[in-house]
Design an enzyme around this catalytic site. Structure first.
Site, short mmCIF file in Angstrom:
data_model
loop_
_atom_site.label_atom_id
_atom_site.label_comp_id
_atom_site.label_asym_id
_atom_site.label_seq_id
_atom_site.Cartn_x
_atom_site.Cartn_y
_atom_site.Cartn_z
CE LYS A 112 -4.40 -1.65 1.45
NZ LYS A 112 -5.56 -1.49 2.29
CE LYS A 195 -5.69 -8.02 -1.01
NZ LYS A 195 -6.79 -7.65 0.15
CE LYS A 198 -12.95 -3.46 1.00
NZ LYS A 198 -12.25 -3.07 1.81
#
Ligand code: ATP
Ligand code: LTN
Length: 327
Positions: A112, A195, A198
């Site tokens: 992230k 993966k 969202k």
């Protein structure tokens, strides 16, 4: 007394099939055997920038998905993380026993932070696993049902609980992760090495639980596939394997049977049928979501917070007392 489970999802984007198959579906199955607490983790969501209006809308929507999927407020306790201030307070205390390299190792942070651009990643993003540890430890949680991507965070939670217990005396239960074969990662439709997420940059990465029929068909048509034309379930064909997994989990037909069903057929037929399977699953869920009013859901979440608050308060008082704060 039943053993306790705790889990949560961030209201940080559109919930997708990965969230459902990897997490929520298991929760619904577990709520009969466990004292279950399911949180909407809005404080985790703000570790990356969020629009306030959207955050509010999504917080209610995540709760609606919980309820529409079968989380029953008579059996489980859903609530909003920021309604219980003890989460942030315990996180601060755990910060003081966690070590910087332990957090630097976290793959989710690394991914992230890279996405945010290293210079703009927030301190909150770095500290995210400590807040997650607080969520879990506040409630004497024994099991944490999550997708495979969260195992590292749960390992850290155990390390912190053990460290605290050693230093200040038995206080926290060491929680265990609960994963099933199904909670293994559902991968992105546009890239089977990552993966389904969202916060993915392309909407072709995921099928949102709110996608309409046309969108589902378009996304599945566009989903990447592997070379060759046969429908086979194998590690050499990760894109197809992922699509077969989704097909299988939503239809209860095993991958082997799916392979058989498509002998002599190709991607076109397979993808068409997969779209049908996904739509047949989504439509009733979406209908249930629509039927839930914001007011009703907010009331359930408030009741949930009232129920968990005394548990969190008691645990935090114990912690404060042990570390030498004056009560
Ligand atoms: P983001 O990618 O934006 O961080 P997310 O899509 O991973 O978010 P979370 O709120 O972080 O969603 O995860 C909620 C739950 O869903 C967790 O238990 C997580 O393990 C599970 N989950 C998320 N994505 C997947 C996936 N692709 N496959 C299986 N489980 C998943
Ligand atoms: N980090 C988790 C969400 C989360 C969570 C938790 C899961 C926050 N607190 C406590 C289980 C228990 C994720 O899925 N990304």
């Amino acid at each position: 007394m039943k053993p306790r489970i705790f889990s949560g999802i961030q209201p940080s984007g559109n919930l997708h099939l990965g969230n459902y198959l990897g997490a929520i579906r298991n929760w619904v199955k577990l709520q009969d055997q466990y004292d279950s607490i399911f949180c909407v983790v809005d404080m985790h969501a703000i570790t990356v920038p969020q629009d306030p209006t959207e955050l509010r809308r999504r917080t209610i929507e995540v709760a609606k998905v919980y309820l529409a999927s079968g989380i029953d407020p008579k059996k489980s306790t859903p609530f909003i993380q920021s309604h219980i201030s003890e989460h942030a307070e315990l996180a601060w205390i755990l910060n003081t026993i966690a070590k910087i390299p332990e957090l630097e190792k976290m793959t989710q942070f690394k991914d992230k932070a890279q996405k945010a651009g290293k210079e703009s990643a927030s301190v909150g993003l770095f500290d995210y696993p400590i807040l997650m540890a607080s969520d879990i430890l506040l409630y004497d949680t024994e099991l944490v049902p999550v997708g495979k991507d969260q195992l590292q965070h749960i390992e850290l939670t155990r390390t912190l609980a053990e460290r605290f217990n050693k230093k200040f005396g038995e206080t926290f239960i060491l929680p265990k992760a609960f994963t099933t074969k199904e909670s293994e990662n559902i991968m992105g439709l546009d890239d089977p090495t990552k993966k389904m997420s969202k916060s993915a940059s392309s909407e072709y990465n995921y099928i949102a639980l709110t996608d309409d029929e046309e969108t589902v068909r378009r996304k599945i048509k566009k989903a990447v596939t592997d070379s060759g034309s046969e429908i086979v379930y194998s590690d050499d064909k990760p894109a197809l394997k992922n699509l077969i997994n989704i097909y299988s989990l939503l239809s209860e037909i095993s991958p082997k049977e799916i392979e058989k069903k498509y002998v002599g057929k190709g991607y076109f037929d397979f993808k068409n049928d997969l779209a049908d399977v996904v739509i047949n699953f989504l439509q009733p869920l979406q209908k249930k979501i629509e039927e839930l009013s914001d007011e009703k859901v907010l009331k359930i979440l408030e009741d949930g917070a009232k129920k968990v608050q005394p548990i969190a308060k008691k645990k935090l008082e114990e912690v404060k007392n042990k570390i030498g704060f004056i009560g």
